[in-house]
Design a protein around this motif. Structure first.
Motif, PDB file in Angstrom:
ATOM      1  N   LYS A  39      -5.628  -3.357   6.251  1.00 30.18           N
ATOM      2  CA  LYS A  39      -6.325  -3.166   7.532  1.00 30.18           C
ATOM      3  C   LYS A  39      -6.063  -4.331   8.477  1.00 30.18           C
ATOM      4  O   LYS A  39      -5.816  -4.135   9.673  1.00 30.18           O
ATOM      5  CB  LYS A  39      -7.828  -3.043   7.281  1.00 30.18           C
ATOM      6  CG  LYS A  39      -8.263  -1.680   6.786  1.00 30.18           C
ATOM      7  CD  LYS A  39      -9.773  -1.649   6.616  1.00 30.18           C
ATOM      8  CE  LYS A  39     -10.211  -0.337   6.007  1.00 30.18           C
ATOM      9  NZ  LYS A  39     -11.635  -0.342   5.629  1.00 30.18           N
ATOM     10  N   GLY A  76      -5.612   7.000  -0.651  1.00 24.26           N
ATOM     11  CA  GLY A  76      -6.928   6.382  -0.774  1.00 24.26           C
ATOM     12  C   GLY A  76      -7.236   5.456   0.366  1.00 24.26           C
ATOM     13  O   GLY A  76      -6.526   5.412   1.364  1.00 24.26           O
ATOM     14  N   ASP A  77      -8.360   4.726   0.222  1.00 22.06           N
ATOM     15  CA  ASP A  77      -8.772   3.818   1.294  1.00 22.06           C
ATOM     16  C   ASP A  77      -7.827   2.634   1.394  1.00 22.06           C
ATOM     17  O   ASP A  77      -7.258   2.171   0.406  1.00 22.06           O
ATOM     18  CB  ASP A  77     -10.199   3.309   1.012  1.00 22.06           C
ATOM     19  CG  ASP A  77     -11.225   4.403   1.247  1.00 22.06           C
ATOM     20  OD1 ASP A  77     -10.878   5.385   1.941  1.00 22.06           O
ATOM     21  OD2 ASP A  77     -12.343   4.283   0.718  1.00 22.06           O
ATOM     22  N   TRP A  78      -7.726   2.138   2.626  1.00 30.28           N
ATOM     23  CA  TRP A  78      -6.879   0.973   2.847  1.00 30.28           C
ATOM     24  C   TRP A  78      -7.618  -0.287   2.371  1.00 30.28           C
ATOM     25  O   TRP A  78      -8.785  -0.492   2.729  1.00 30.28           O
ATOM     26  CB  TRP A  78      -6.551   0.812   4.320  1.00 30.28           C
ATOM     27  CG  TRP A  78      -5.593   1.839   4.857  1.00 30.28           C
ATOM     28  CD1 TRP A  78      -5.066   2.908   4.184  1.00 30.28           C
ATOM     29  CD2 TRP A  78      -5.048   1.897   6.177  1.00 30.28           C
ATOM     30  NE1 TRP A  78      -4.236   3.618   4.991  1.00 30.28           N
ATOM     31  CE2 TRP A  78      -4.196   3.029   6.230  1.00 30.28           C
ATOM     32  CE3 TRP A  78      -5.189   1.113   7.308  1.00 30.28           C
ATOM     33  CZ2 TRP A  78      -3.499   3.378   7.374  1.00 30.28           C
ATOM     34  CZ3 TRP A  78      -4.498   1.465   8.443  1.00 30.28           C
ATOM     35  CH2 TRP A  78      -3.661   2.583   8.483  1.00 30.28           C
ATOM     36  N   TRP A 128       0.853  -1.176   0.000  1.00 29.67           N
ATOM     37  CA  TRP A 128       0.000   0.000   0.000  1.00 29.67           C
ATOM     38  C   TRP A 128       0.892   1.231   0.000  1.00 29.67           C
ATOM     39  O   TRP A 128       1.320   1.712   1.033  1.00 29.67           O
ATOM     40  CB  TRP A 128      -0.900   0.011   1.229  1.00 29.67           C
ATOM     41  CG  TRP A 128      -1.913   1.109   1.196  1.00 29.67           C
ATOM     42  CD1 TRP A 128      -3.028   1.152   0.430  1.00 29.67           C
ATOM     43  CD2 TRP A 128      -1.889   2.321   1.939  1.00 29.67           C
ATOM     44  NE1 TRP A 128      -3.717   2.316   0.641  1.00 29.67           N
ATOM     45  CE2 TRP A 128      -3.033   3.058   1.579  1.00 29.67           C
ATOM     46  CE3 TRP A 128      -1.023   2.860   2.870  1.00 29.67           C
ATOM     47  CZ2 TRP A 128      -3.328   4.297   2.109  1.00 29.67           C
ATOM     48  CZ3 TRP A 128      -1.326   4.104   3.407  1.00 29.67           C
ATOM     49  CH2 TRP A 128      -2.474   4.812   3.030  1.00 29.67           C
TER      50      TRP A 128
END
Lengths: 131, 80
Positions: free
Chosen positions: A43, A36-38, A32
């Motif tokens: 997570k 932006g979103d994980w 990553w």
């Protein structure tokens, strides 16, 4: 106590290191790198690492509290009931001995060296004057 | 009871390690090159295995020491 402390400290160290690696692994392994979103993988790794580090730190805190409590209790031997009763018995025996010497004719039962005052007259009279 | 005060930490660590081992399949980690395990999957499974092993050793040692100390006839058992 010592073996348990060593086991707990070693466990905390290893778990903390593993948790730290899991925290950093999404960046270390290049999973990553963008904004932006994980993704779920990141997570899972990140929060798993956070949980392990928190667990290691809380165990470390618990061990510290236990060690401090043990050191505090061992630093006050007068709280031991055996020692307290022994000290009371010694004090009572000394008091009885002093009372017996004080009530004996002449204040002393044994022979005294020449030129030296008896214990009951020299030491205890001096204390009364000081007090 | 104070001897087992740290056992819950080791138990939680054991469960967390089991979760780490199975999480790549539960969460759905992407496969690596040539259909093998990816680096993140290796990392997660190995970390979980280490956590499970260390926690199991710590738990067994703690419970064993507590049982040995609480056994009748020992000096610590007589002290309590």
């Amino acid at each position: 106590m010592t073996a348990r402390t060593v086991v707990a400290l070693s466990w905390s160290l290893i778990i903390g290191l593993v948790g730290g690696w899991l925290l950093l692994s999404p960046w270390a392994l290049g999973e990553w790198a963008t904004g932006g979103d994980w993704p779920p993988v990141v997570k899972a790794e990140f929060f798993g690492g956070v949980g392990l580090v928190a667990l290691a730190l809380s165990c470390l805190l618990m061990v510290t509290v236990q060690v401090v409590a043990t050191l505090r209790s061992s630093g006050r031997p007068a709280e031991s009931p055996e020692l307290e009763s022994t000290l009371v018995a010694v004090a009572q025996a000394l008091t009885a001995d002093l009372m017996a010497k004080g009530s004996a004719p002449g204040g002393e039962t044994g022979p005294q060296p020449a030129g030296r005052a008896p214990l009951s007259e020299s030491r205890w009279d001096g204390r009364r004057e000081d007090g | 009871m104070r001897r087992l005060a740290l056992a819950p930490f080791f138990l939680v660590g054991l469960l967390a390690g089991v979760w780490l081992v199975v999480s790549p399949w539960v969460v759905g980690f992407s496969p690596g090159a040539h259909g093998g395990w990816s680096a993140s999957r290796w990392s997660e499974v190995l970390a979980g295995a280490i956590v499970v092993g260390v926690s199991a050793v710590a738990l067994v040692t703690t419970v064993g020491l507590a049982l040995a100390a609480a056994a009748p006839g020992t000096e610590e058992a007589a002290r309590e």
